[in-house]
Design a protein around this motif. Sequence first.
Motif, PDB file in Angstrom:
ATOM      1  N   CYS A  63      58.313  51.615  45.917  1.00 48.67           N
ATOM      2  CA  CYS A  63      58.182  50.309  46.566  1.00 48.67           C
ATOM      3  C   CYS A  63      59.566  49.675  46.670  1.00 48.67           C
ATOM      4  N   PRO A  64      59.845  48.974  47.761  1.00 49.76           N
ATOM      5  CA  PRO A  64      61.183  48.417  47.952  1.00 49.76           C
ATOM      6  C   PRO A  64      61.527  47.276  46.994  1.00 49.76           C
ATOM      7  N   VAL A  65      60.543  46.682  46.352  1.00 52.58           N
ATOM      8  CA  VAL A  65      60.800  45.587  45.416  1.00 52.58           C
ATOM      9  C   VAL A  65      60.453  46.058  44.007  1.00 52.58           C
ATOM     10  N   PRO A  66      61.436  46.141  43.122  1.00 57.08           N
ATOM     11  CA  PRO A  66      61.162  46.549  41.743  1.00 57.08           C
ATOM     12  C   PRO A  66      60.293  45.507  41.028  1.00 57.08           C
ATOM     13  N   LEU A  67      59.497  45.953  40.083  1.00 55.20           N
ATOM     14  CA  LEU A  67      58.637  45.042  39.322  1.00 55.20           C
ATOM     15  C   LEU A  67      59.431  43.913  38.676  1.00 55.20           C
ATOM     16  N   ARG A  68      60.656  44.186  38.266  1.00 57.62           N
ATOM     17  CA  ARG A  68      61.465  43.157  37.599  1.00 57.62           C
ATOM     18  C   ARG A  68      61.805  41.995  38.541  1.00 57.62           C
ATOM     19  N   ASN A  69      61.672  42.205  39.855  1.00 56.66           N
ATOM     20  CA  ASN A  69      61.977  41.149  40.823  1.00 56.66           C
ATOM     21  C   ASN A  69      60.748  40.347  41.245  1.00 56.66           C
ATOM     22  N   LEU A  70      59.603  40.645  40.671  1.00 55.92           N
ATOM     23  CA  LEU A  70      58.383  39.923  41.020  1.00 55.92           C
ATOM     24  C   LEU A  70      58.123  38.800  40.020  1.00 55.92           C
ATOM     25  N   ARG A  71      57.479  37.754  40.503  1.00 53.39           N
ATOM     26  CA  ARG A  71      57.114  36.616  39.655  1.00 53.39           C
ATOM     27  C   ARG A  71      55.649  36.285  39.864  1.00 53.39           C
ATOM     28  N   ARG A  72      54.979  35.889  38.776  1.00 55.28           N
ATOM     29  CA  ARG A  72      53.604  35.432  38.842  1.00 55.28           C
ATOM     30  C   ARG A  72      53.636  33.914  38.990  1.00 55.28           C
ATOM     31  N   VAL A  73      52.969  33.413  40.026  1.00 60.06           N
ATOM     32  CA  VAL A  73      52.888  31.970  40.256  1.00 60.06           C
ATOM     33  C   VAL A  73      51.440  31.563  39.992  1.00 60.06           C
ATOM     34  N   THR A  74      51.234  30.690  39.018  1.00 60.01           N
ATOM     35  CA  THR A  74      49.911  30.170  38.693  1.00 60.01           C
ATOM     36  C   THR A  74      49.812  28.773  39.273  1.00 60.01           C
ATOM     37  N   ILE A  75      48.774  28.556  40.075  1.00 62.30           N
ATOM     38  CA  ILE A  75      48.639  27.305  40.808  1.00 62.30           C
ATOM     39  C   ILE A  75      47.259  26.703  40.553  1.00 62.30           C
ATOM     40  N   ALA A  76      47.231  25.460  40.114  1.00 62.50           N
ATOM     41  CA  ALA A  76      45.970  24.728  39.986  1.00 62.50           C
ATOM     42  C   ALA A  76      45.660  24.108  41.341  1.00 62.50           C
ATOM     43  N   PHE A  77      44.387  24.197  41.768  1.00 61.77           N
ATOM     44  CA  PHE A  77      44.012  23.655  43.074  1.00 61.77           C
ATOM     45  C   PHE A  77      42.556  23.210  43.042  1.00 61.77           C
ATOM     46  N   VAL A  78      42.147  22.507  44.072  1.00 60.32           N
ATOM     47  CA  VAL A  78      40.764  22.083  44.236  1.00 60.32           C
ATOM     48  C   VAL A  78      40.181  22.892  45.380  1.00 60.32           C
ATOM     49  N   ASP A  79      39.056  23.586  45.124  1.00 61.02           N
ATOM     50  CA  ASP A  79      38.479  24.430  46.168  1.00 61.02           C
ATOM     51  C   ASP A  79      37.671  23.600  47.170  1.00 61.02           C
ATOM     52  N   PHE A  80      37.074  24.265  48.146  1.00 63.35           N
ATOM     53  CA  PHE A  80      36.382  23.567  49.224  1.00 63.35           C
ATOM     54  C   PHE A  80      35.146  22.809  48.744  1.00 63.35           C
ATOM     55  N   SER A  81      34.610  23.177  47.580  1.00 62.00           N
ATOM     56  CA  SER A  81      33.452  22.448  47.057  1.00 62.00           C
ATOM     57  C   SER A  81      33.869  21.313  46.125  1.00 62.00           C
ATOM     58  N   GLY A  82      35.181  21.146  45.939  1.00 64.87           N
ATOM     59  CA  GLY A  82      35.686  20.062  45.102  1.00 64.87           C
ATOM     60  C   GLY A  82      35.906  20.439  43.645  1.00 64.87           C
ATOM     61  N   ALA A  83      35.680  21.707  43.304  1.00 66.16           N
ATOM     62  CA  ALA A  83      35.860  22.166  41.917  1.00 66.16           C
ATOM     63  C   ALA A  83      37.328  22.498  41.655  1.00 66.16           C
ATOM     64  N   SER A  84      37.780  22.184  40.439  1.00 66.04           N
ATOM     65  CA  SER A  84      39.147  22.536  40.034  1.00 66.04           C
ATOM     66  C   SER A  84      39.203  24.015  39.701  1.00 66.04           C
TER      67      SER A  84
END
Length: 106
Positions: A63-84
């Motif tokens: 793969c052209p991007v080594p694992l060491r160059n990847l980042r996990r982004v955790t995002i809190a959001f509200v879904d379409f039914s209004g649940a967190s």
Amino acid sequence: MRVAGPPRVSSAWLLAAMLVGSSVVGSTAPNRASAASSGRTVIERLDRAAQNAMVGVSWFEGCPVPLRNLRRVTIAFVDFSGASRTGVIVVHRDVAAAVVRVFAAL
């Protein structure tokens, strides 16, 4: 006069982020629970367990991007039914902050 907008993130990077991110959604890390409860976003390196889960599934040797160059982004959001909810997406480290800004604008 030209007005500067947000940095451009290519659709290829976003697509790769979605495909790669699907394999680590179930992994756990201490920051993730606090991100969900506080409504904030967390950018972190992939731990060894997440890297191992991705190999052969969404990341392959060559793969052209080594694992060491990847980042996990955790995002809190509200879904379409209004649940967190809390979601996880894996992206290249160079676009992690831009991805956070995109989700904040939604």
